[in-house]
Design a protein around this motif. Structure first.
Motif, PDB file in Angstrom:
ATOM      1  N   TYR A   1     -20.013 -61.417  30.672  1.00 19.69           N
ATOM      2  CA  TYR A   1     -20.803 -61.412  29.295  1.00 19.69           C
ATOM      3  C   TYR A   1     -20.006 -61.984  28.303  1.00 19.69           C
ATOM      4  N   ARG A   2     -18.841 -61.192  28.285  1.00 19.69           N
ATOM      5  CA  ARG A   2     -17.916 -61.590  26.951  1.00 19.69           C
ATOM      6  C   ARG A   2     -17.501 -62.930  26.897  1.00 19.69           C
ATOM      7  N   ASP A   3     -17.240 -63.699  28.237  1.00 15.43           N
ATOM      8  CA  ASP A   3     -16.784 -65.021  28.246  1.00 15.43           C
ATOM      9  C   ASP A   3     -17.993 -65.823  27.915  1.00 15.43           C
ATOM     10  N   LEU A   4     -19.145 -65.492  27.794  1.00 15.96           N
ATOM     11  CA  LEU A   4     -20.181 -66.280  27.414  1.00 15.96           C
ATOM     12  C   LEU A   4     -20.542 -65.973  25.902  1.00 15.96           C
ATOM     13  N   GLY A   5     -19.698 -65.219  25.155  1.00 16.03           N
ATOM     14  CA  GLY A   5     -20.140 -65.069  23.674  1.00 16.03           C
ATOM     15  C   GLY A   5     -20.942 -63.850  23.509  1.00 16.03           C
ATOM     16  N   LEU A   6     -21.248 -62.700  24.502  1.00 16.88           N
ATOM     17  CA  LEU A   6     -22.025 -61.710  24.177  1.00 16.88           C
ATOM     18  C   LEU A   6     -21.109 -60.573  24.092  1.00 16.88           C
ATOM     19  N   ASP A   7     -21.380 -59.748  23.184  1.00 13.44           N
ATOM     20  CA  ASP A   7     -20.613 -58.622  22.838  1.00 13.44           C
ATOM     21  C   ASP A   7     -21.205 -57.464  23.613  1.00 13.44           C
ATOM     22  N   VAL A   8     -21.033 -57.658  24.946  1.00 15.21           N
ATOM     23  CA  VAL A   8     -21.745 -56.547  25.867  1.00 15.21           C
ATOM     24  C   VAL A   8     -20.622 -56.406  27.314  1.00 15.21           C
ATOM     25  N   ASP A   9     -20.045 -55.391  27.750  1.00 18.99           N
ATOM     26  CA  ASP A   9     -19.280 -55.315  28.955  1.00 18.99           C
ATOM     27  C   ASP A   9     -20.093 -55.599  29.996  1.00 18.99           C
ATOM     28  N   THR A  10     -19.489 -56.391  30.933  1.00 19.46           N
ATOM     29  CA  THR A  10     -20.309 -56.477  32.178  1.00 19.46           C
ATOM     30  C   THR A  10     -20.017 -55.280  33.104  1.00 19.46           C
ATOM     31  N   PRO A  11     -21.161 -54.656  33.745  1.00 18.12           N
ATOM     32  CA  PRO A  11     -21.167 -53.635  34.221  1.00 18.12           C
ATOM     33  C   PRO A  11     -20.279 -53.505  35.637  1.00 18.12           C
ATOM     34  N   GLU A  12     -19.627 -52.529  35.951  1.00 18.45           N
ATOM     35  CA  GLU A  12     -18.746 -52.631  37.152  1.00 18.45           C
ATOM     36  C   GLU A  12     -19.484 -52.534  38.218  1.00 18.45           C
ATOM     37  N   GLY A  13     -19.407 -53.160  39.505  1.00 13.73           N
ATOM     38  CA  GLY A  13     -20.131 -53.208  40.620  1.00 13.73           C
ATOM     39  C   GLY A  13     -19.565 -51.859  41.475  1.00 13.73           C
ATOM     40  N   ASP A  14     -19.418 -52.274  42.856  1.00 12.06           N
ATOM     41  CA  ASP A  14     -19.150 -51.226  43.678  1.00 12.06           C
ATOM     42  C   ASP A  14     -17.622 -50.840  43.461  1.00 12.06           C
ATOM     43  N   THR A  15     -17.066 -49.674  42.930  1.00 14.60           N
ATOM     44  CA  THR A  15     -15.896 -48.995  42.595  1.00 14.60           C
ATOM     45  C   THR A  15     -15.113 -48.521  43.777  1.00 14.60           C
ATOM     46  N   THR A  16     -15.675 -48.483  45.023  1.00 16.42           N
ATOM     47  CA  THR A  16     -15.242 -47.664  46.085  1.00 16.42           C
ATOM     48  C   THR A  16     -14.030 -48.689  46.671  1.00 16.42           C
ATOM     49  N   THR A  17     -12.854 -48.129  46.921  1.00 13.29           N
ATOM     50  CA  THR A  17     -11.807 -48.568  47.289  1.00 13.29           C
ATOM     51  C   THR A  17     -11.764 -48.623  48.897  1.00 13.29           C
ATOM     52  N   SER A  18     -10.641 -49.399  49.146  1.00 10.48           N
ATOM     53  CA  SER A  18     -10.323 -49.096  50.824  1.00 10.48           C
ATOM     54  C   SER A  18      -9.713 -47.857  51.263  1.00 10.48           C
ATOM     55  N   ARG A  19      -9.209 -47.319  50.306  1.00  9.29           N
ATOM     56  CA  ARG A  19      -8.471 -45.949  50.519  1.00  9.29           C
ATOM     57  C   ARG A  19      -9.829 -45.030  50.406  1.00  9.29           C
ATOM     58  N   ASP A  20     -10.711 -44.887  49.479  1.00  6.39           N
ATOM     59  CA  ASP A  20     -11.938 -44.437  49.339  1.00  6.39           C
ATOM     60  C   ASP A  20     -12.603 -44.231  50.924  1.00  6.39           C
ATOM     61  N   TRP A  21     -12.854 -45.737  51.342  1.00  8.48           N
ATOM     62  CA  TRP A  21     -13.462 -45.893  52.447  1.00  8.48           C
ATOM     63  C   TRP A  21     -12.865 -45.115  53.592  1.00  8.48           C
ATOM     64  N   PHE A  22     -11.562 -45.372  53.598  1.00 11.26           N
ATOM     65  CA  PHE A  22     -10.563 -44.885  54.886  1.00 11.26           C
ATOM     66  C   PHE A  22     -10.594 -43.320  54.851  1.00 11.26           C
ATOM     67  N   GLU A  23     -10.509 -42.703  53.813  1.00 10.08           N
ATOM     68  CA  GLU A  23     -10.572 -41.362  53.613  1.00 10.08           C
ATOM     69  C   GLU A  23     -12.101 -40.655  53.871  1.00 10.08           C
ATOM     70  N   GLU A  24     -13.004 -41.569  54.004  1.00 10.96           N
ATOM     71  CA  GLU A  24     -14.472 -40.935  54.395  1.00 10.96           C
ATOM     72  C   GLU A  24     -14.759 -40.907  55.771  1.00 10.96           C
ATOM     73  N   GLN A  25     -13.684 -41.768  56.512  1.00 10.92           N
ATOM     74  CA  GLN A  25     -14.053 -41.753  57.945  1.00 10.92           C
ATOM     75  C   GLN A  25     -13.491 -40.520  58.636  1.00 10.92           C
ATOM     76  N   PRO A  26     -14.150 -40.166  59.834  1.00 14.16           N
ATOM     77  CA  PRO A  26     -13.686 -38.933  60.503  1.00 14.16           C
ATOM     78  C   PRO A  26     -12.455 -39.249  61.010  1.00 14.16           C
ATOM     79  N   GLU A  27     -11.750 -37.938  61.280  1.00 12.74           N
ATOM     80  CA  GLU A  27     -10.372 -38.042  61.672  1.00 12.74           C
ATOM     81  C   GLU A  27     -10.254 -38.943  62.928  1.00 12.74           C
ATOM     82  N   THR A  28     -11.087 -38.755  63.850  1.00 10.12           N
ATOM     83  CA  THR A  28     -10.950 -39.490  65.116  1.00 10.12           C
ATOM     84  C   THR A  28     -11.045 -41.034  64.894  1.00 10.12           C
ATOM     85  N   THR A  29     -11.761 -41.457  63.863  1.00 13.49           N
ATOM     86  CA  THR A  29     -11.563 -42.937  63.679  1.00 13.49           C
ATOM     87  C   THR A  29     -10.471 -43.180  62.910  1.00 13.49           C
TER      88      THR A  29
END
Length: 345
Positions: free
Chosen positions: A270-298
């Motif tokens: 939005y700011r690149d388009l001249g709007l004084d608004v922050d673009t909302p963040e999307g999925d903030t889950t990192t690969s580390r977050d994903w990996f740490e959510e997996q079962p230990e066997t995986t």
């Protein structure tokens, strides 16, 4: 960070790419399988002839059936390689077409809510549509910019050499005919494995590079791209480590053979388009977050016992697992570091 709609679209496109690859691979396996069955029978007949006579390898080399077998194996695999080249080239063209058809929609999904390339066009920011000729560089060409045929041409020679070497070693080491035949069949299957690897790598490269070309042509909209792994239990440590890294549109992906990572566009906000608004963040889950959510066997299955235990003990982090190497054919490739590099032994 990519939003949910974009990630769903990326996943759908990835599944489509892999489905196309699967059809290509199935055809290649069927074609090579017929050759493998025929050569396997010839090997059995040859072994019955020579091993019953306790022949030396020097004597075997004078046997007409042996000479014919090597010539036939090479000729049949060379014909297979020529067929594979044509099929891979056809799928490369299909991948380029899929890229042309899907990239704009992917960029639309990456843009902030309420903005797409049609809206941007009305605001004077045009989406550049490249002519079909611009994509020809990705068809029939390997990663080192040589003809695809150059990668496949040696397969026939490799097949005949494999038969010769395994037969020589079988005689020298006193192996029985059953074990010798098993090792010859295993070695004779290697050109198939190599050709399948080439097929997946070069067809996915055609899609990625044609997509990146379109990103670069629209750098007023696409500022870069973000690497996104498939985030499943088949992801290697290197892809997991580099998941989330951002690159300039001019930078190609340092994919390893068979790499399934996606190049997710990073667009203006939005700011690149001249709007004084922050673009909302999307999925903030990192690969580390994903990996740490997996079962230990995986986790253990993905890393292997030694790496898993060292990682669990805090001896290295997930982001440490990748290194970049250069291959004269595949170019720069991200590969997983061995354990000894990770823990410094």
């Amino acid at each position: 960070m990519p939003n949910a709609e974009l990630l769903q679209l990326i996943d759908r496109v990835r599944r489509r790419l892999l489905a196309i690859d699967g059809v290509l691979a199935a055809g290649m396996i069927d074609a090579y399988g017929a050759i493998w069955v025929r050569i396997s029978r010839e090997v059995d007949v040859l072994l019955e002839q020579i091993m019953g006579q306790q022949m030396t390898f020097a004597q075997v080399q004078q046997v007409q059936r042996y000479q014919t077998l090597l010539l036939e194996a090479r000729a049949r695999v060379e014909r297979y390689a020529a067929m594979a080249e044509g099929n891979i080239t056809a799928v490369q063209r299909q991948m380029v077409s899929l890229s042309q058809a899907s990239v704009r929609g992917i960029v639309d999904a990456a843009l902030p809510s309420g903005v797409d390339t049609t809206v941007l066009t009305r605001a004077g920011i045009q989406w550049v549509r490249l002519p079909a000729e611009a994509f020809e560089m990705f068809v029939g060409i390997a990663g080192d910019s040589s003809p695809l045929a150059n990668l496949l041409a040696p397969l026939g020679q490799e097949a005949s050499i494999g038969i010769r070497e395994e037969l020589r070693d079988g005689i020298a080491l006193g192996r029985g005919p059953r074990e010798t035949a098993r090792l010859i069949r295993q070695r004779f299957g290697m050109p198939l494995t190599r050709s399948l690897n080439i097929a997946r790598t070069e067809t996915l490269r055609a899609f990625r590079e044609s997509s990146r070309l379109q990103y670069a042509a629209n750098s007023n909209i696409v500022r870069g791209w973000e690497r996104r792994s498939a985030r499943d239990d088949r992801v290697c440590g290197a892809c997991l480590a580099l998941d989330g890294e951002r690159y300039e549109v001019e930078e190609p992906i340092n994919a390893h053979p068979g790499d399934r990572c996606a190049m997710v566009p990073v667009t203006i906000g939005y700011r690149d388009l001249g709007l004084d608004v922050d673009t909302p963040e999307g999925d903030t889950t990192t690969s580390r977050d994903w990996f740490e959510e997996q079962p230990e066997t995986t986790q253990r299955a993905m890393m292997g016992k030694g790496k898993f235990e060292a990682w669990q003990a805090g001896r290295f982090g997930l982001k440490d697992m990748a290194k970049i190497t250069h291959d004269p054919v595949w170019g720069d490739a991200a590969i997983e570091k061995p354990l000894k590099e990770l823990i410094g032994i």
